[in-house]
Design a protein around this motif. Structure first.
Motif, mmCIF file in Angstrom:
data_model
loop_
_atom_site.group_PDB
_atom_site.id
_atom_site.type_symbol
_atom_site.label_atom_id
_atom_site.label_comp_id
_atom_site.label_asym_id
_atom_site.label_seq_id
_atom_site.Cartn_x
_atom_site.Cartn_y
_atom_site.Cartn_z
ATOM 1 N N GLU A 86 6.493 13.300 -9.556
ATOM 2 C CA GLU A 86 7.794 12.938 -8.671
ATOM 3 C C GLU A 86 8.557 14.273 -8.794
ATOM 4 O O GLU A 86 9.424 14.955 -8.044
ATOM 5 C CB GLU A 86 8.391 11.605 -8.704
ATOM 6 C CG GLU A 86 7.895 10.547 -8.130
ATOM 7 C CD GLU A 86 8.482 9.338 -8.259
ATOM 8 O OE1 GLU A 86 8.076 8.250 -7.720
ATOM 9 O OE2 GLU A 86 9.695 9.128 -9.254
ATOM 10 N N GLY A 87 9.007 14.294 -10.101
ATOM 11 C CA GLY A 87 9.932 15.425 -10.438
ATOM 12 C C GLY A 87 9.695 16.864 -10.320
ATOM 13 O O GLY A 87 10.587 17.669 -9.578
ATOM 14 N N ALA A 88 8.483 17.221 -10.452
ATOM 15 C CA ALA A 88 7.930 18.570 -9.930
ATOM 16 C C ALA A 88 8.205 18.663 -8.368
ATOM 17 O O ALA A 88 8.772 19.871 -8.054
ATOM 18 C CB ALA A 88 6.656 18.687 -10.480
ATOM 19 N N CYS A 89 7.709 17.897 -7.658
ATOM 20 C CA CYS A 89 7.669 18.063 -6.117
ATOM 21 C C CYS A 89 9.029 18.073 -5.791
ATOM 22 O O CYS A 89 9.738 19.061 -4.995
ATOM 23 C CB CYS A 89 7.255 16.677 -5.535
ATOM 24 S SG CYS A 89 5.288 16.738 -5.551
ATOM 25 N N GLU B 29 11.975 18.986 -7.668
ATOM 26 C CA GLU B 29 12.384 20.259 -8.146
ATOM 27 C C GLU B 29 11.850 21.437 -7.157
ATOM 28 O O GLU B 29 12.845 22.350 -6.886
ATOM 29 C CB GLU B 29 12.108 20.589 -9.538
ATOM 30 C CG GLU B 29 12.744 19.545 -10.658
ATOM 31 C CD GLU B 29 14.257 19.657 -10.904
ATOM 32 O OE1 GLU B 29 14.704 20.671 -10.291
ATOM 33 O OE2 GLU B 29 14.864 18.669 -11.398
ATOM 34 N N LEU B 30 10.625 21.484 -6.760
ATOM 35 C CA LEU B 30 10.312 22.680 -6.337
ATOM 36 C C LEU B 30 10.615 22.927 -4.695
ATOM 37 O O LEU B 30 10.967 23.731 -4.349
ATOM 38 C CB LEU B 30 8.586 22.363 -6.145
ATOM 39 C CG LEU B 30 7.637 23.428 -5.685
ATOM 40 C CD1 LEU B 30 8.282 24.902 -6.090
ATOM 41 C CD2 LEU B 30 6.195 23.306 -5.464
ATOM 42 N N MET B 31 10.919 21.327 -4.212
ATOM 43 C CA MET B 31 11.391 21.406 -2.788
ATOM 44 C C MET B 31 13.037 22.109 -2.940
ATOM 45 O O MET B 31 13.206 22.865 -1.868
ATOM 46 C CB MET B 31 11.315 20.313 -2.227
ATOM 47 C CG MET B 31 9.972 19.581 -1.798
ATOM 48 S SD MET B 31 9.159 20.617 -0.413
ATOM 49 C CE MET B 31 9.558 19.640 1.104
ATOM 50 N N LEU C 238 14.103 24.028 -4.953
ATOM 51 C CA LEU C 238 14.036 25.511 -5.203
ATOM 52 C C LEU C 238 13.641 26.349 -4.095
ATOM 53 O O LEU C 238 14.336 27.480 -3.943
ATOM 54 C CB LEU C 238 13.189 25.917 -6.417
ATOM 55 C CG LEU C 238 12.986 27.267 -6.702
ATOM 56 C CD1 LEU C 238 14.129 27.653 -7.631
ATOM 57 C CD2 LEU C 238 11.513 27.437 -7.857
ATOM 58 N N LEU C 239 12.726 25.973 -3.172
ATOM 59 C CA LEU C 239 12.546 26.517 -1.948
ATOM 60 C C LEU C 239 13.585 26.614 -0.882
ATOM 61 O O LEU C 239 13.777 27.662 -0.429
ATOM 62 C CB LEU C 239 11.003 25.991 -1.344
ATOM 63 C CG LEU C 239 9.917 26.318 -2.226
ATOM 64 C CD1 LEU C 239 8.716 25.182 -1.522
ATOM 65 C CD2 LEU C 239 9.120 27.525 -1.761
ATOM 66 N N SER D 225 16.110 29.212 -2.151
ATOM 67 C CA SER D 225 15.504 30.367 -2.108
ATOM 68 C C SER D 225 15.644 30.948 -0.644
ATOM 69 O O SER D 225 16.058 32.014 -0.242
ATOM 70 C CB SER D 225 14.296 30.445 -2.470
ATOM 71 O OG SER D 225 13.531 31.752 -2.430
ATOM 72 N N MET D 226 15.466 30.085 0.275
ATOM 73 C CA MET D 226 15.370 30.468 1.701
ATOM 74 C C MET D 226 16.847 30.520 2.192
ATOM 75 O O MET D 226 16.976 31.428 3.225
ATOM 76 C CB MET D 226 14.540 29.285 2.542
ATOM 77 C CG MET D 226 13.026 29.576 2.330
ATOM 78 S SD MET D 226 12.171 28.302 3.644
ATOM 79 C CE MET D 226 12.369 26.559 2.592
ATOM 80 N N SER E 276 19.033 32.056 0.965
ATOM 81 C CA SER E 276 19.700 33.262 -0.040
ATOM 82 C C SER E 276 19.450 34.566 0.737
ATOM 83 O O SER E 276 20.162 35.745 0.538
ATOM 84 C CB SER E 276 18.850 33.463 -1.280
ATOM 85 O OG SER E 276 17.592 33.799 -0.953
ATOM 86 N N SER E 277 18.941 34.576 2.108
ATOM 87 C CA SER E 277 19.177 35.832 2.725
ATOM 88 C C SER E 277 19.293 35.461 4.448
ATOM 89 O O SER E 277 18.905 34.359 4.825
ATOM 90 C CB SER E 277 17.831 37.023 2.735
ATOM 91 O OG SER E 277 16.992 36.450 3.368
ATOM 92 N N SER F 192 15.480 35.017 5.776
ATOM 93 C CA SER F 192 14.867 34.047 5.263
ATOM 94 C C SER F 192 15.500 32.647 5.998
ATOM 95 O O SER F 192 14.972 31.643 6.303
ATOM 96 C CB SER F 192 14.675 33.986 3.895
ATOM 97 O OG SER F 192 15.947 33.721 3.229
ATOM 98 N N MET G 225 8.781 21.520 7.118
ATOM 99 C CA MET G 225 9.420 21.098 6.153
ATOM 100 C C MET G 225 9.546 19.809 5.989
ATOM 101 O O MET G 225 9.187 19.092 4.999
ATOM 102 C CB MET G 225 10.539 21.958 5.684
ATOM 103 C CG MET G 225 10.368 23.382 5.166
ATOM 104 S SD MET G 225 9.576 23.536 3.505
ATOM 105 C CE MET G 225 11.041 23.592 2.646
#
Lengths: 345, 345
Positions: free
Chosen positions: B242-245, B247-249, B251-252, B255-256, B258-259, B262, B273
């Protein structure tokens, strides 16, 4: 000169990535001496394609390979002419050889370390400590133990905390690493007997920065630098995290390729996706060091590429340049002595 | 009519989501009778805003609440007028009451089940069995036990396999669920003593579809329907996934954003998404059932929303409509009898 042994035959992409990663290391690190152990008939033509300072890279011939299907202890004892056995033999006998890097069988590497290299005085059990990137750029977290010891007692876990803290400090420059105990709840009284006893022990261990229990969901949060656990649950923690990230990225990719509109979108965010993928890529973080071994032993991911091999060698170099093994020997002597004295409480 | 008790006060968003989810269930399931247990002064105004068949939804007043900071067993024993204690009291005494759904403290729910409801005859330990979506659309995987029992013996795990198989079949229509043992390697001889003994036991258990060991990285692969484990490692498996999913979402997304480029891309893939997020959302998969309890008890996520409450009630309804508890009682009697007879080998 700092001499490091590289097992050229271990891993899914051997020996080509092993050779390329090694050559990169020799070219990048000027006082590095490498012994590449493996089948000469395969290594020589690969090396012939590369440019490097040949005086700092020699080949030691070994014609066999230990595979992941071999029984670890038996393989180390009987496959005398395997690249891993020869590597261990050299690590044991050559006083100048400081470290071994291998992408081969985890079990055999553990068995070889125990049988041929031995432990640092006072260390109860060597433990694997892989490093993962967290979701905060540039930040990492170590997991110790991630699979060397399925059955543990509180003193093992205390030693993992001491060794892992020194490792993060010496190899990665983390100042006063925040150490947490992996548990099923944050409160002090949570968990089984092992966790309850270990909690009390860690609270009273000098020289570590113990921050309490951590639940598995917080591994990648960046709030903790080192997670201490038995090898069984550490392995579950490491592999479920890796698995979830990989499966989720795969699902997102598939989903984005399913319509014209989202395909256009995918083109625009491609760079960012690669950034995230790169951030999560274990190839950039070296291998799992076997803490507590008398000499530095590093296990790289079986599916490592050239960059990962280079990172493993760099990691071994940094550890040895900072004399991690000696530091562990000193701290272990102090930390394990302390709880026996009531005055220390 | 099938009567289900809903603890109106448990969870982070109580009682509003509890009320809304309950009303949805009453409106969707025509032979459902609900007793909503909690503070009348809070529930009455919330219910006044909803449309539903009032003859099938009654309120039982309880003025206290058990929080996650209360000590579980003590809270069940002393907070007699809490919504959870009253719910258990009703579940115990009302022969028509078939199930309890709560988003409250996991520990208190477990303590209440053991103290007030008891186990199905022959069941050694009740175990939590949450359901996760895998990366294959429409496919799920159960984890049993995910935290009720930190210390287990092989027979407990055997029973988790039997109960979990019946649950997946009766509540989710999975045919001959593929059962795997959570371990640190795929080979039969891997793991600690618990895993080695359990492996042999599962291999010789009739009525389950045992497919061998599973490594944590394969949880979401869709290759396995039920993962059997002790509550400590099951909790690590569940929470790290659960945590990895999450945290990854996160982060994505960051990241998206940031420009400019994107951001435009993110707009185009937004729907996809959300599809993925929705697929992974535990709100759509009900709660963790406590298998082996004499009556059906379901623990919903503390941060559940209206939809999750509805799904938990639907899940309880499906289990009871298919008489899961009776089925477990029968199978447990057979399965645990078998290994004692040498002829069964």
């Amino acid at each position: 000169m700092l001499k490091i042994i590289v097992d050229a035959m271990g891993g899914d992409n051997s020996p080509s990535v092993n050779v390329k990663g090694t050559v990169k290391a020799v070219n990048q690190i000027k006082d590095l001496q490498i012994v590449l152990v493996g089948d000469e008939s395969k290594l020589t033509p690969l090396l012939a394609q590369e440019k490097y300072d040949a005086s700092r890279l020699e080949v030691l011939h070994a014609c066999e390979v230990i595979s992941c299907n071999d029984k670890p202890t038996e393989a180390i004892k009987t496959k005398k002419d395997s690249s891993m056995s020869r590597s261990f033999e050299l690590l044991r006998t050559d006083t100048e050889a400081r470290a071994l890097v291998s992408l081969g069988s985890t079990g055999a590497l553990l068995a070889g370390t125990v049988l041929r290299v031995g432990r640092i005085k006072g260390v109860k059990r060597p433990a694997f400590c892989p490093i993962l990137p967290t979701m905060i750029a540039g930040n990492i977290v170590g997991i110790c133990d991630s699979g060397a010891n399925v059955d543990c007692d509180p003193v093992y876990l205390q030693q993992f905390a001491v060794m892992g803290s020194l490792y993060l400090n010496k190899a990665y420059g983390v100042n006063a690493p925040r150490v947490a105990l992996l548990n099923i709840g944050a409160e002090e009284e949570k968990g089984d007997a092992l966790r309850k006893e270990t909690y009390q022990l860690l609270k009273n261990t000098d020289g570590i920065n113990f921050v309490g229990n951590m639940e598995a969901r917080d591994l990648l949060s960046g709030d903790v630098d080192l997670v201490v656990c038995d090898g069984f649950s550490g392995n579950i923690l490491l592999k479920s995290t890796e698995g979830a990230c990989l499966e989720l990225m795969r699902l997102l990719k598939k989903s984005m390729m399913s319509s014209f509109k989202s395909k256009m979108g995918a083109l625009l965010i491609k760079d960012k996706m690669y950034e995230v993928k790169d951030m999560m890529d274990y190839n950039n973080y070296g291998g799992a060091v076997l803490l507590g071994a008398a000499k530095t032993v590093i296990k790289g991911h079986g599916s490592s590429k050239e960059e990962a091999v280079y990172q493993c060698i760099l990691q071994a170099y940094n550890m040895e340049a900072n004399n991690l093994c000696q530091a562990i020997a000193q701290e272990i002597a102090q930390a394990t002595a302390a709880p026996q004295s009531p005055a220390a409480e």
